[in-house]
Design an enzyme around this catalytic site. Structure first.
Site, PDB file in Angstrom:
ATOM      1  N   TYR A   1      15.506  -2.023  10.125  1.00  0.00           N
ATOM      2  CA  TYR A   1      16.679  -2.331   9.163  1.00  0.00           C
ATOM      3  C   TYR A   1      17.814  -2.902  10.254  1.00  0.00           C
ATOM      4  O   TYR A   1      18.534  -3.787   9.569  1.00  0.00           O
ATOM      5  CB  TYR A   1      17.241  -1.000   8.677  1.00  0.00           C
TER       6      TYR A   1
ATOM      7  N   THR B   1      -7.127  -1.494 -12.581  1.00  0.00           N
ATOM      8  CA  THR B   1      -7.397  -0.306 -11.366  1.00  0.00           C
ATOM      9  C   THR B   1      -6.600   0.685 -11.664  1.00  0.00           C
ATOM     10  O   THR B   1      -7.067   1.874 -11.441  1.00  0.00           O
ATOM     11  CB  THR B   1      -7.287  -0.896 -10.085  1.00  0.00           C
TER      12      THR B   1
ATOM     13  N   GLY C   1      -5.129  -5.649 -12.755  1.00  0.00           N
ATOM     14  CA  GLY C   1      -4.162  -4.420 -13.234  1.00  0.00           C
ATOM     15  C   GLY C   1      -4.805  -3.168 -13.718  1.00  0.00           C
ATOM     16  O   GLY C   1      -4.338  -1.855 -13.695  1.00  0.00           O
TER      17      GLY C   1
ATOM     18  N   TYR D   1      -3.463  -2.351  -2.706  1.00  0.00           N
ATOM     19  CA  TYR D   1      -4.363  -2.116  -3.705  1.00  0.00           C
ATOM     20  C   TYR D   1      -4.523  -0.876  -4.297  1.00  0.00           C
ATOM     21  O   TYR D   1      -4.380   0.252  -3.594  1.00  0.00           O
ATOM     22  CB  TYR D   1      -5.674  -2.370  -3.165  1.00  0.00           C
TER      23      TYR D   1
ATOM     24  N   GLU E   1      12.493   6.873   2.724  1.00  0.00           N
ATOM     25  CA  GLU E   1      11.271   6.735   3.500  1.00  0.00           C
ATOM     26  C   GLU E   1      10.838   7.841   4.508  1.00  0.00           C
ATOM     27  O   GLU E   1       9.645   8.263   4.706  1.00  0.00           O
ATOM     28  CB  GLU E   1      11.195   5.356   4.238  1.00  0.00           C
TER      29      GLU E   1
END
Length: 400
Positions: free
Chosen positions: A98, A279, A277, A208, A140
């Protein structure tokens, strides 16, 4: 919350910054990659850089964040930030990066806006940046802690134990931990990042969706090949996976992340997808079937034709295991006779939407915007409509 002096400055300069934000972000990436070429080679998606999508998404998120700070000073846009934080965690972003971004972003602002960037203006926008960056760093850190890993240490080797050709352009890769250590659980709808070593020495990363139920040790990812442009950055990873990965090979795969996950209530659920999409839809359906769900489930899918529709058979089988499931599929160019109402583009107005429905969308942004608009018109609150975008999230950037 933005301090009062900074809020005054940001409000006065937001039109000028907004008007120049595309130029600022473009200059920012140029500067940062010149100083840190390894970031473009091994972290950032080169396809999204080549077509400007990443710069557009960054511009949209910065402008949206600053606007929300001014319009709702007592609220933080956690929904927007969570989406970014999950994507960052899946890439292994660390807090020190950052600082790199801040340095080159503010150099770009100074260059583009020139003398308009007084010390007061620079300080006010620096406050905006670190409010956003600080919130993301904290989010995070929590995601890494939940995954049980050190910050940024999200990568493991996974062995390919099977490959299925779903369609001519979609392959499913079945993965198992190479070290045989049980894999951490994931939630239906989450995704992983895959890091691929390309011929030019780059290690490009793509996300994915996991296309299996979140039980057992194995994970499945399903990848659509971007056909006809093997040398182009936007298809280089999918083409590499299709051309090179077979049973017995090893892939570097991240822990699972993503905030568009199936809720655990009894509310009716609508799963809307287009193309690959599906999936996300298949993972959610597999979970519902595996847990014996009694929920009312509505599936909407749009595709080019039967032969390009991945998981067409699995969709029918899984829906058949659910006692209250309805499936609606549209093909633009069907290869067999179909009712006219299900030929062409998906039409959400033809679908019964039960009260209390929670909707999950995955597919191209124009498709999701159309479905979301139709759901809002039918009275589904925006808070109950969730979506997943792979690549830069251009939803905010395209909002106007």
């Amino acid at each position: 919350m933005l301090s009062a002096p900074s809020a005054t400055v940001v409000r006065a300069t937001l039109p000028a910054v907004g008007a120049a934000i595309d130029q600022i972000t473009s200059d920012f990436y140029r500067r940062m990659f010149a100083a840190h070429p390894e970031l473009l080679r091994d972290l950032f998606n080169r396809g999204n850089q080549a077509d400007g999508a990443q710069a557009k998404a960054l511009a949209g998120s910065i402008a949206a964040f600053a606007t929300l700070l001014l319009e709702h000073p007592d609220r933080r846009p956690d929904a927007m930030l969570a989406r970014i934080a999950h994507k960052h965690a899946s890439l292994g972003i660390t807090p020190d990066q950052y600082t790199i971004v801040q340095r080159h972003l503010f150099a770009a602002i100074a260059e583009v806006l020139g003398d308009a960037v007084t010390p007061e203006v620079a300080a006010a926008w620096d406050e905006v940046y670190w409010l956003m960056a600080g919130a993301l760093i904290a989010m995070e850190a929590r995601l890494y802690a939940q995954a049980g890993v050190a910050q940024g240490d999200v990568w493991r080797d996974w062995k390919v134990v099977g490959r299925l050709e779903e369609t001519a352009d979609v392959a499913t890769f079945m993965l198992r931990p190479a070290d045989r250590v049980p894999s951490p659980p994931f939630l239906p709808g989450q995704y992983v990042s895959v890091r691929c070593p390309l011929p030019d020495g780059a290690n490009q990363i793509r996300q994915y969706s996991l296309s299996c139920a979140p039980n057992g040790t194995d994970r499945w990812i399903s990848v659509k090949r971007v056909a006809g442009i093997e040398a182009a950055p936007d298809g280089e990873v999918s083409n590499w996976l299709h051309a090179n990965v077979r049973d017995g090979d090893t892939l570097s795969v991240s822990d699972p992340f993503g905030d568009t996950v199936l809720d655990e209530t009894d509310a009716p659920v609508l799963l809307a997808s287009a193309g690959i999409g599906s999936t996300q839809t298949i993972s959610m359906l597999a979970h519902l079937a595996a847990t014996g769900s009694e929920r009312r489930v509505t599936v909407v899918h749009a595709d080019r034709a039967e032969s390009t529709h991945p998981f067409r058979t699995e969709l029918e089988l899984l829906a058949g295991k659910l006692p209250h499931a309805d499936v609606h599929v549209w093909y633009e160019a069907p290869e067999s006779p179909r009712p006219s109402g299900y030929t062409g583009l998906a039409d959400i107005s033809r679908i019964d939407i039960p009260d209390g429905t929670r909707a999950y969308l995955c597919g191209p942004v124009p498709f999701m915007k159309s479905v979301r608009g139709g759901l809002l018109e039918r009275g589904v609150p925006a808070s109950r409509i969730h979506y997943e975008v792979f690549g830069p999230d251009l939803w905010l950037a395209d909002a106007g």
